[in-house]
Write an enzyme that holds these catalytic residues in place. Structure first.
Site, PDB file in Angstrom:
ATOM      1  N   HIS A  88       0.826  -1.195   0.000  1.00 46.17           N
ATOM      2  CA  HIS A  88       0.000   0.000   0.000  1.00 46.17           C
ATOM      3  C   HIS A  88       0.866   1.253   0.000  1.00 46.17           C
ATOM      4  CE1 HIS A  88      -3.826  -2.081   0.629  1.00 46.17           C
ATOM      5  NE2 HIS A  88      -3.148  -2.906   1.410  1.00 46.17           N
ATOM      6  N   GLU A 132      -9.334 -11.909   5.284  1.00 42.11           N
ATOM      7  CA  GLU A 132      -8.340 -11.746   6.348  1.00 42.11           C
ATOM      8  C   GLU A 132      -9.061 -11.509   7.663  1.00 42.11           C
ATOM      9  OE1 GLU A 132      -4.304  -9.262   7.426  1.00 42.11           O
ATOM     10  OE2 GLU A 132      -5.965  -8.172   6.509  1.00 42.11           O
ATOM     11  N   ASP A 168       2.488  -5.711   2.555  1.00 42.17           N
ATOM     12  CA  ASP A 168       1.282  -5.020   3.007  1.00 42.17           C
ATOM     13  C   ASP A 168       1.595  -3.571   3.408  1.00 42.17           C
ATOM     14  OD1 ASP A 168      -1.392  -4.709   3.507  1.00 42.17           O
ATOM     15  OD2 ASP A 168      -1.496  -6.137   5.158  1.00 42.17           O
ATOM     16  N   ASP A 169       1.935  -3.328   4.655  1.00 41.62           N
ATOM     17  CA  ASP A 169       2.203  -1.977   5.170  1.00 41.62           C
ATOM     18  C   ASP A 169       3.461  -1.995   6.035  1.00 41.62           C
ATOM     19  OD1 ASP A 169      -0.245  -0.422   4.294  1.00 41.62           O
ATOM     20  OD2 ASP A 169      -1.223  -2.012   5.436  1.00 41.62           O
TER      21      ASP A 169
END
Length: 359
Positions: free
Chosen positions: A24, A213, A291-292
């Site tokens: 992201h 998730e 992801d982050d």
């Protein structure tokens, strides 16, 4: 994926060629970058992004835990105020991925948050695309963009973003290659976003929504049925229902699995609980993602290192890298070169990435 019987000196996982399909935009930032941007714009950051870093996240599977995660994410995103800020994030994401052996990055961005500062949705996306083209010309990692809508907003806004993505659709670096749906999957009805995904599909974009998730196997099944995805962000809880796993495998849908993200958000207590082997044994393609990294404190190579620590040998790690490349929207020339380089890595003769990524 296979388990090792004996292990000689481990090959460097930073040298393993791979694609990165789940990253992201705001979450890709280096912590030093968000601190510098905050100082520049006179914004006070939460302690979890300064003296208390990395943050200790509560279980995002309950409302309070997700709120804490979202609050930190929003605080970081609020520091991105100018064209220069947007360009810096793209450039540094490409640099960090290149250092980890990523030959292709599909960076996910919702331009809505940045639009007020740069003149609108279209300028925000075009700035990101222009920088993606620039870094792809000069570096070893090709960077493409996935435009993502938010489940927290009205589905009509998703259609607006899908049309914007469609206008910039392409097949190479510096183009929009996909359309996603992110944020708290407990919000909104999946079916309500189907019209936006049909717009994206007609433009030839990869359909890459999140699902499975925070919610279980039924959420994955609903995503398959209503959005007809090419990949699903996470999707790991499909394993709670063998029929759903079979449906994912039969559809050839790749799952973007982010093990350390799942643990950080409390979906699983330990990396050993992430059902990676169950998915791959069932024939589900898997692409590991970070992801982050800003909030989870782990990047792409950390995901591969974690999987290696669970007993997956280099042949299994190479298989995961191949699956990431095959599930990407990288041009054929990039994919073929990366797949050949994976074979070289496994053979012990890793060759350096080309000076600039084609496409």
């Amino acid at each position: 994926m296979t388990r090792p019987e004996t292990r000689s000196r481990a090959r460097s996982l930073a040298d393993l060629p791979k694609a990165h399909l789940h990253l992201h935009f705001t979450g890709s930032m280096r912590v030093q970058t968000v601190r510098e941007l905050a100082a520049h714009h006179g914004i006070r950051l939460p302690d979890a992004l300064t003296t208390g870093y990395p943050p200790r996240l509560a279980r995002a599977t309950d409302e309070r835990g997700w709120f804490r995660f979202q609050r930190l994410y929003d605080a970081a995103r609020a520091c991105v105020r100018t064209e220069a800020d947007l360009r810096r994030i793209v450039r540094e994401a490409a640099e960090d991925d290149a250092a980890e052996g990523s030959r292709w990055l599909e960076l996910q961005v919702d331009p809505t948050s940045y639009a007020p500062f740069v003149g609108g949705l279209t300028p925000a996306l075009e700035i990101v695309l222009d920088e993606a083209r620039s870094v792809s010309r000069t570096g070893p990692t090709g960077v493409a963009i996935v435009v993502a809508a938010s489940r927290m907003r009205h589905p009509l806004e998703a259609r607006t973003l899908a049309r914007l993505a469609a206008r910039h659709a392409g097949e190479g670096a510096g183009e929009v290659v996909g359309f996603g749906l992110s944020n708290d999957e407990r919000r909104g009805e999946v079916a309500a976003f189907a019209p936006a995904f049909r717009i994206a599909a007609r433009a030839g974009l990869a359909l890459v929504p999140h699902g499975g998730e925070l919610l279980g196997a039924q959420a994955v099944m609903e995503t398959l049925e209503h959005l007809r995805p090419d990949r699903i962000g996470h999707g790991i809880r499909a394993v709670e229902d063998p029929q759903v796993v079979a449906a994912v495998a039969d559809a050839g849908v790749a799952l973007e699995v982010c093990p350390l993200s799942n643990v950080a958000l409390g979906v699983f207590a330990d990396p050993s609980e992430v059902p990676l082997r169950a998915l791959t044994d069932a024939g589900v393609p898997v692409a590991l993602g970070a992801d982050d990294p800003l909030l989870f404190g782990s990047r792409l190579v950390d995901q591969y290192e974690t999987v290696r620590g669970l007993g997956v040998d280099d042949a299994g790690l190479a298989a995961l890298a191949r699956q990431s490349v095959e599930a990407s929207r990288a041009p054929w020339s990039v994919r073929s070169a990366a797949l050949a380089a994976v074979d070289d890595w496994l053979a012990g003769s890793t060759k350096p990435a080309p000076a600039a990524a084609p496409g």
